[in-house]
Enzyme design. Sequence first.
Site, PDB file in Angstrom:
ATOM      1  N   GLY A 149       0.882  -1.031   0.009  1.00  0.00           N
ATOM      2  CA  GLY A 149      -0.011   0.024   0.103  1.00  0.00           C
ATOM      3  C   GLY A 149       0.898   1.337   0.060  1.00  0.00           C
ATOM      4  O   GLY A 149       1.025   1.797   0.941  1.00  0.00           O
ATOM      5  N   SER A 185       0.857   3.602  -3.425  1.00  0.00           N
ATOM      6  CA  SER A 185       0.485   4.895  -4.198  1.00  0.00           C
ATOM      7  C   SER A 185      -0.925   5.348  -3.448  1.00  0.00           C
ATOM      8  O   SER A 185      -1.664   4.353  -2.965  1.00  0.00           O
ATOM      9  CB  SER A 185       0.357   4.390  -5.501  1.00  0.00           C
ATOM     10  OG  SER A 185       1.641   4.154  -6.024  1.00  0.00           O
ATOM     11  N   GLU A 221      12.437  -4.027  -4.679  1.00  0.00           N
ATOM     12  CA  GLU A 221      11.365  -4.132  -5.684  1.00  0.00           C
ATOM     13  C   GLU A 221      11.869  -3.798  -7.173  1.00  0.00           C
ATOM     14  O   GLU A 221      11.703  -4.359  -8.121  1.00  0.00           O
ATOM     15  CB  GLU A 221      10.439  -3.031  -5.585  1.00  0.00           C
ATOM     16  CG  GLU A 221       9.126  -3.010  -6.641  1.00  0.00           C
ATOM     17  CD  GLU A 221       8.110  -1.998  -6.199  1.00  0.00           C
ATOM     18  OE1 GLU A 221       8.207  -1.313  -5.160  1.00  0.00           O
ATOM     19  OE2 GLU A 221       6.852  -1.826  -6.871  1.00  0.00           O
ATOM     20  N   GLU A 277      10.396   7.742 -15.846  1.00  0.00           N
ATOM     21  CA  GLU A 277      11.082   9.392 -15.869  1.00  0.00           C
ATOM     22  C   GLU A 277      11.612   9.790 -14.531  1.00  0.00           C
ATOM     23  O   GLU A 277      12.671  10.353 -14.083  1.00  0.00           O
ATOM     24  CB  GLU A 277       9.725  10.270 -15.913  1.00  0.00           C
ATOM     25  CG  GLU A 277       9.403  10.401 -17.189  1.00  0.00           C
ATOM     26  CD  GLU A 277       8.531   9.196 -17.889  1.00  0.00           C
ATOM     27  OE1 GLU A 277       8.266   8.313 -16.836  1.00  0.00           O
ATOM     28  OE2 GLU A 277       8.232   8.996 -18.966  1.00  0.00           O
TER      29      GLU A 277
END
Lengths: 304, 390
Positions: B130, B132, B247, B370
């Site tokens: 959990g 974003s 990750e 980005e």
Amino acid sequence: MDEELEQALTGTVRETLLRLDPDKAPEQLLEDGWDEISAEEPGRAWAVLFETAGQLVSSAPLLDLVRPGPDVDFGPRPVLPLDGLPAPESGELLVRGVALGSQEPLRYVVVTAGAECFVVEAAVLSSTSVAGIDPTSAPRLVTGSVALDAARRVVAPGFRDLVRRCGAHYLVGLADRAAALVQQHAEKRHQFGRSIATWQTVQHRLADAHVEIVAARALLDSAWLDARPLITDAAIAQAARAAATTIDHAQQIFGAIGFTAEHPLPAIVRRWQLHAALLGPDLDSAVGRAVLADPDLEATRVRL
Amino acid sequence: MNSATFDHDVDAYRAALGRWLADRRTTLAELLDAHGPDLESEVAAHRDLLRTLCDAGWTRWGWPVSVGGLGGDERHRAALYDELATAGWPLPEAFVLLETMAPVLRTIAPELAQEHLVPYLQGEEMWGQGFSEPEAGSDLAAVRTRGVVDGDVVVLDGQKVWTTLGHLADHAMVLCRTSQEERPHRGLTMLWVDLRSPGCDVRPIEAGNGRNEFAEMFFDGVRVPLSGVIGEVGRGWQVAMYLLQFERAMYAWLRQAALHRILRAGVRRAQGQPEPLPEAVSALGRAYVSLNALRSRSQSTVQRLAAGEDLGPEASIDKILLSRAEKDCHDALRLLDTARFAFGGGPEDSALRNTWAYSRVTSIFGGAVEVQRSLVAERVLGLPVEARHG
């Protein structure tokens, strides 16, 4: 090769290439023990040599140090084929390629054709200096045909790939040099009241170039450990990609100044284009064809 | 149960696992046929796979004995994913969540690892991440989900979105704000939340491919015991940064193994067919180069993680390479037979369409490329901080 030894070797190579006339550098490195150094850990040794040469944009004919076997003396210069040459048929070897470095008369050349490798007396071939895109590399077009019994066959199945990996390392070194120059420029160049290195698009171009160079080094490391031609071809394609991306971004970020004769970038561009031509025009398709022909498609062997 | 010792011998682990997998080709075939095309039944079938691997001990290698593992490190886990992929076994999504979340538990909250790691490896529980929120994606420090410390609990209120398989999760790692600070990345806390607690509401989100790939989670006065604080109150950002390197880095390794399997299967379908179009051949070569560049880079990253190194922004390089490899591989497979990609009716065809669709997301989750580029620029290349205006 441990880090300290690698740094020492890099230093020796740099110093030799900076101090000596390019034509003298290979012989000096040989006298300094190059054969022993490259025999111990060939992957790292050739990587250091050619990447350092690329970073210095050196035109030293270092491929002369790449010999097809221990019983081939220093001297024969590899001819880099312009097209894929077929294996010799009917007792005759066809030669069409480029030898780099020096205007001294060639005595012997090393020619690969298919999986075969031959040492050939240069006098039986035609050897013409050409200017082309990068005259400072002193390219010579070498052509002709040789009766097989007039050529010395050498058993060196990995020679062609070894030479190509060296060329790929050189391209990585060139890319590294271009990246370092353009980052320096971006940090110092101010427009609209701030360094252009603070602009996101400039940052992202430099980041992309860095990622390509890191990837090229990693895949070349794998190619030295995993001797399959497909892996070497993939590593070369990635090195070519790294050079193309970095130099393209460098030209854009330098702006007009990067197109002037006094600037170091045009020489890098010419050297890159010469080596790209010698590595082949469509490396991705060559890899694609090899993948389709591979029954196993085993992933790059790694040591975890 | 696997009783051999592979603590310092990854090669022996790999070889033994390879033999074990080779002896179980029928198990694999049954497993692959066992579930329907929907995501939920795939996850259920993969739970059986996880149990099989855990009962034989394979997935407990790579985790310390102190938290229920058998020893070893990241290299063992990397070898596991490689061998599974080489043998044609699927790599369950559960491994992705494992690699993202378990290192945090192992290192920062070992009591939680002791309680939850082995049940997870056995397929008895699922986890969700959990992070974003609707207003906090790339700008993770802008999270608004609030945690208020009240005695021996933290009371959680807020909302999370894009939680992979969240609607199937039993527990979630939730980043919340526990205090307002001048710099937004301070004042954050990471919590371990039991999603069966009163006040938790998890709803699946149907992705464009028709599958419930992710979920949104709503928290309304959820009482999380203080034992569920991962690390310390106010140190959530550091926990998140530790997690993100796994990750980005371990996921890159795991995914390259899966992509090799997917690419191999696609190329085998193409071999023996008429020669593909030149564009497809070029795309295939490009994909192979991208994928092996990733593999080569990722191998050294795994070794560095195994040595306990803090990768920091270097993991962004792996993420960028993964994003490209994922898209290049799937585009090549699409181009090898565009008619089949668009109109093929078999399970392999719909599976490829699903993974192609998801390949478009790889450059977005875990920190959009980005953001990764900016991290490489500032933290690896040392460029000045990006101008914030214009």
